[in-house]
Design a protein around this motif. Structure first.
Motif, PDB file in Angstrom:
ATOM      1  N   ASP A 493       0.863  -1.177   0.000  1.00 26.49           N
ATOM      2  CA  ASP A 493       0.000   0.000   0.000  1.00 26.49           C
ATOM      3  C   ASP A 493       0.903   1.232   0.000  1.00 26.49           C
ATOM      4  O   ASP A 493       1.555   1.528   1.009  1.00 26.49           O
ATOM      5  CB  ASP A 493      -0.913  -0.004   1.226  1.00 26.49           C
ATOM      6  N   THR A 495       0.140   4.346  -0.188  1.00 30.65           N
ATOM      7  CA  THR A 495      -0.449   5.598   0.303  1.00 30.65           C
ATOM      8  C   THR A 495       0.381   6.201   1.435  1.00 30.65           C
ATOM      9  O   THR A 495       0.617   7.408   1.482  1.00 30.65           O
ATOM     10  CB  THR A 495      -1.888   5.335   0.805  1.00 30.65           C
ATOM     11  N   LYS A 498       3.953   7.610  -0.088  1.00 34.92           N
ATOM     12  CA  LYS A 498       3.980   8.359  -1.354  1.00 34.92           C
ATOM     13  C   LYS A 498       4.657   9.720  -1.177  1.00 34.92           C
ATOM     14  O   LYS A 498       5.588  10.089  -1.920  1.00 34.92           O
ATOM     15  CB  LYS A 498       2.563   8.538  -1.885  1.00 34.92           C
ATOM     16  N   LEU A 513      -0.869   6.242  -7.546  1.00 32.25           N
ATOM     17  CA  LEU A 513      -1.740   5.340  -6.795  1.00 32.25           C
ATOM     18  C   LEU A 513      -2.806   4.707  -7.678  1.00 32.25           C
ATOM     19  O   LEU A 513      -3.247   3.571  -7.429  1.00 32.25           O
ATOM     20  CB  LEU A 513      -2.406   6.109  -5.635  1.00 32.25           C
TER      21      LEU A 513
END
Length: 888
Positions: A493, A495, A498, A513
């Motif tokens: 993941d 997120t 980032k 994403l």
């Protein structure tokens, strides 16, 4: 302790040989001007204030080893021109920094520069500063070689240090006792009429040889006047950029250099002295330029590690970054700002970066060759400290657009030297790299080429040696940067990290994403790799490595000419032996060592005559302007002999002295026992014929050396010619074969020449970009044109003489280099030697024809040899059409 052997390169030997020939010719003709024309066929520019003085320039590009050449020059001048065992040398350098470096190298007994002096003068070498020379005694000069290293400013009377040179100094009084009248006439006198006991007068007595390092800085009226005050015997200048005839403006006090010999960039490259070509990459954004350069530095570092595994040689590539100057009017990428970008944006550790500008001394005390040294980036503005030299510097990165070649000239010179002057297995380590911030790629390329010219390269060479790589082949360009993508593992993941990723890489890496990809703009560095791995989960490590690899995947490939795809291999003449074919050379027809003592000593009288009676003083005339005029040669030798008291001589001492002075070319195949026996017999012949005593012979010892060189050469020529002819007879027992087992492969990286072709003809089939040693006019040029236009010819090479990687055949006394070698469309090889009709019947031409035809005959029809006379070029077409024996 035995010191490692230092061997001069072929171009260095040729440079020194040319100087020796010139000085010998000056002695022979008694005139520097005529001798210069005899050697070069060019006009001589007499130095002002120094009438009759030999003043010549040896032009050597950056990286060619000017200092070691200058050191070897001392012995050559002492033997072939000055004729003294105790010369005085004034070694002038352009700055105090260079002075300190030169002093250190000449005083270090393990340094090749000092060893060049010791090979001739043994332990009798004294290297000193001007300050030390103010206290040096007469015995220091009488005992052997004295070298005074200084800047020319140190001898200008306007300078504080210079005034000391001309002032009376009681420490120097012993130099002025017992002077002959001819010596006194040379000297500045005080109010009493006696010579002033000054260092300047000491030098006038000694008639110093002057070496000028980077002499283009010292060719003005003021410099010539300064040198004239010291009454030098000759001046040899070393520079990459001499004053050209076009720049010769006597009315402005600027005088052209008398270039005696020019070393080309190709010779340096063929000798593994420099990194070439220079590969250029340009980008509009300075941060992208830095990123590209850093990524390529990482590639080179990995390549260097592979090189060490293969060869054992340690190399750690270093980058030079050229920053802008600080400005009050506008923001600039000055040195501190460039360092901030490296540390903050590219995550470079602080101790990997040093700033070396006028105020910052980041390189002081840093040994870049130390395996533990952490410095990888050196930031400067316009120039590094003079004399700074590190062959580990591979990459030049300019963060500001440069429009002047002077702005890159000195830094470019810093990245040209090849580590250990040894070609690397990995080709990328044989090249230099420049990354330029530019909005005009062509302008950047031209500026870089001009920078090479300012480092002493010919413009024709610079055009070929800067290889521009404006585009990465095979990758899509989006905006101003090349974009590379990799899919992230589904379980990651992105997120949470980032923002950290994009911050850590200054926006050069971003996460998408929506697609689950990681994207890089431009090439990524090792520091980027580390930052990414720290910011991302361990599961992403493989993807990061793949992304970094892909971003560097478009390596800096050098654009290749179509001809480079042609493999041009020439089989050479060999002798068949039980262990296999051996390249045919002198060892196959000469007994080595040669028993010279069995040769007739009587011909020594053909080359030596007793010296004419000379006065007890030099023939010196002082003009009304206060200038001293000297008959250069005879009178110079008399003056130097007056400055030295001859020691007592015995016959054995004289024999050994002469034997030690014989150049290598005279004694290369003779043992010392053999040569001393021959010298002793020849001296007996001279004594019996002339009645000269040992003391009289000793006074003429340098003339005796010249005579022995000539008589040994005569005997050698006769011996070698007879042995060579016998070796080619069938009865000799030698079995010849032209064999690919000893073939020569023509390689552009090994193609050496002295001068590049500058004519207007566009040759289509020459194997290499630059053609060497071909005059734009003349019969050889016509032969090249004919060859280039012949349909049967696939490619051809101007086969340059006396280059280590040219094609040659052995003759009785030398190597024979045919003028042209061509590869025909059917795979055969054609060698052509062009001779004018007046030369075709000469003895050397007969030998060349003989060995050339033997080479062709023993090839089984694979090789052809042709000697063309008097523009009979049609023979080329005839022989290429003919399918039989392969000779003509």
């Amino acid at each position: 302790m035995t010191l490692p052997l230092f061997t001069l390169k072929s171009y260095q030997l040729e440079t020194l040989a040319t100087l020796r020939r010139y000085l010998e010719k000056t002695v022979e003709l008694g005139d520097a001007d005529t001798a210069f024309y005899a050697i070069t066929k060019r006009s001589y520019v007499p130095p002002p204030s120094l009438p009759g003085l030999p003043y010549v320039c040896l032009r050597v590009p950056t990286g060619g080893g000017k200092t070691v050449l200058a050191a070897h020059t001392v012995a050559i001048a002492a033997d072939s021109f000055l004729r003294t065992d105790a010369p005085t040398v004034l070694w002038l350098v352009p700055s105090q920094t260079i002075r300190e470096q030169t002093l250190a190298s000449l005083q270090d007994r393990a340094n090749p520069n000092r060893r060049a002096l010791a090979d001739r003068f043994g332990e009798n070498v004294r290297v000193m500063t001007v300050q030390e020379a103010l206290y040096a005694k007469r015995a220091d000069y009488d005992g052997g070689l004295v070298v005074i290293v200084a800047t020319i400013q140190a001898f200008r009377v306007e300078e504080t240090e210079g005034r000391k040179v001309y002032e009376a100094n009681g420490e120097l009084m012993d130099h002025f006792s017992g002077l002959a009248d001819g010596q006194r006439a040379l000297l500045d006198a005080g109010p009493s009429g006696d010579p002033v006991p000054s260092l300047a007068n000491v030098l006038r007595i000694r008639r110093p040889m002057v070496i000028v390092d980077e002499a283009h800085n010292a060719r003005t009226d003021l410099s010539f006047d300064t040198l004239a005050r010291l009454k030098p015997s000759l001046i040899v200048e070393f520079t990459a950029t001499p004053v050209t005839p076009e720049e010769h403006k006597p009315e402005k006090g600027i005088y052209a250099s008398n270039v005696l010999h020019h070393v080309s960039a190709a010779e340096l490259k063929a000798a593994d002295m420099i990194k070439l070509p220079v590969v250029l990459r340009g980008r509009a954004d300075p941060r992208e330029t830095i990123g590209d350069a850093m990524a390529w530095l990482d590639e080179l570092t990995a390549t260097a590690a592979a090189e060490e595994k293969t060869t054992g040689e340690f190399v750690r590539p270093v980058m030079l970054l050229q920053a802008e100057a600080k400005s009050k009017d506008r923001p600039t990428l000055h040195a501190e700002e460039v360092k901030r970008i490296l540390v903050d944006d590219f995550r470079v550790p602080d101790d990997h970066v040093v700033i070396a500008t006028g105020d910052s001394k980041g390189l002081d005390g840093v040994d870049l060759f130390d395996r533990d040294c952490r410095v990888r980036f050196i930031i400067t503005q316009q120039a590094l400290k003079e004399g700074w030299d590190c062959s580990f510097a591979y990459v030049l990165c300019s963060v500001a657009e440069q429009k002047s070649p002077r702005a890159v000239e000195q830094l470019l010179g810093r990245v040209l030297r090849l580590p250990r002057a040894k070609r690397k297995v990995h080709e990328d380590l044989n090249r230099a790299y420049a990354f330029a911030t530019t909005t005009s790629f062509q302008n950047a390329a031209n500026t870089l080429r001009d920078g090479l010219v300012n480092n002493g390269f010919e413009r024709v060479e610079a055009q070929a040696l800067v290889r521009a790589v404006p585009v990465i082949p095979g990758f899509e360009e989006r905006g101003s940067a090349f974009v590379f993508e990799e899919a992230l593992p589904a379980e990651i993941d992105a997120t949470s990290f980032k923002t950290n990723i994009e911050t850590a890489t200054g926006g050069r890496v971003e996460i998408d994403l929506s697609t689950g990809t990681i994207r890089a703009r431009g090439a990524l560095t090792d520091y980027d790799r580390t930052a990414l791995k720290l910011a991302m989960p361990e599961a992403a490590a493989v993807v990061i490595d793949q992304l970094v690899h892909r971003s560097r995947g478009a390596r800096l490939k050098v654009p290749d000419a179509a001809q480079e795809a042609i493999r041009f291999a020439v089989p050479r003449l060999a002798v068949t032996t039980p262990t296999g074919p051996q390249l045919f050379d002198r060892a196959h027809f000469l007994d080595i060592p040669w028993k010279l003592e069995e040769s007739d000593p009587a011909p020594i009288l053909d080359f030596f005559a007793p010296p004419k009676p000379a006065g007890d003083e030099a023939h010196v005339d002082v003009s009304t302007a206060g200038q001293v005029t000297v008959q250069f040669v005879t009178d110079l030798h008399e003056q130097l002999s007056l400055a030295l008291a001859e020691r007592g001589w015995t016959k054995n001492a004289l024999v050994n002295w002469i034997d030690r002075r014989l150049p290598f070319s005279s004694r290369r195949d003779i043992t010392r026992v053999s040569s001393t026996l021959f010298i002793a017999k020849a001296l007996d012949v001279i004594t019996a014929k002339t009645g000269m005593t040992v003391e009289a012979l000793a006074k003429a010892k340098f003339r005796l050396v010249e005579a022995f060189v000539k008589v040994i050469g005569k005997h050698r020529d006769e011996r070698e010619k007879t042995a060579f002819e016998q070796a080619l007879f069938p009865q000799s027992g030698l079995e010849f074969a032209t064999s690919s087992a000893v073939e020569l492969v023509f390689d552009e990286n090994r193609y050496g020449y002295n001068q590049p072709y500058k004519g207007g003809t566009d040759f289509k089939k020459h194997l290499f970009r630059v053609i060497g040693d071909l005059e734009p006019r003349g019969e050889e040029h016509e032969c090249a044109v004919y060859l280039d236009r012949l349909k049967e010819v696939k490619a051809w090479v101007r086969n340059t003489a006396r280059q280590p990687h040219s094609f040659w055949l052995q003759t009785s006394s030398d190597k024979f280099y045919p003028d042209f070698v061509a590869l025909l469309n059917d795979g055969r090889v054609l060698a052509i030697e062009y001779k004018g009709a007046h030369l075709a019947s000469a003895d050397d031409a007969k030998e060349k024809r003989l060995i050339g035809e033997l080479w062709a005959e023993r090839s089984g029809g694979k090789c052809l040899f042709l000697m063309i006379e008097n523009k009979e070029f049609v023979q080329v077409e005839r022989i290429t059409d003919h399918e039989s024996e392969g000779t003509c």
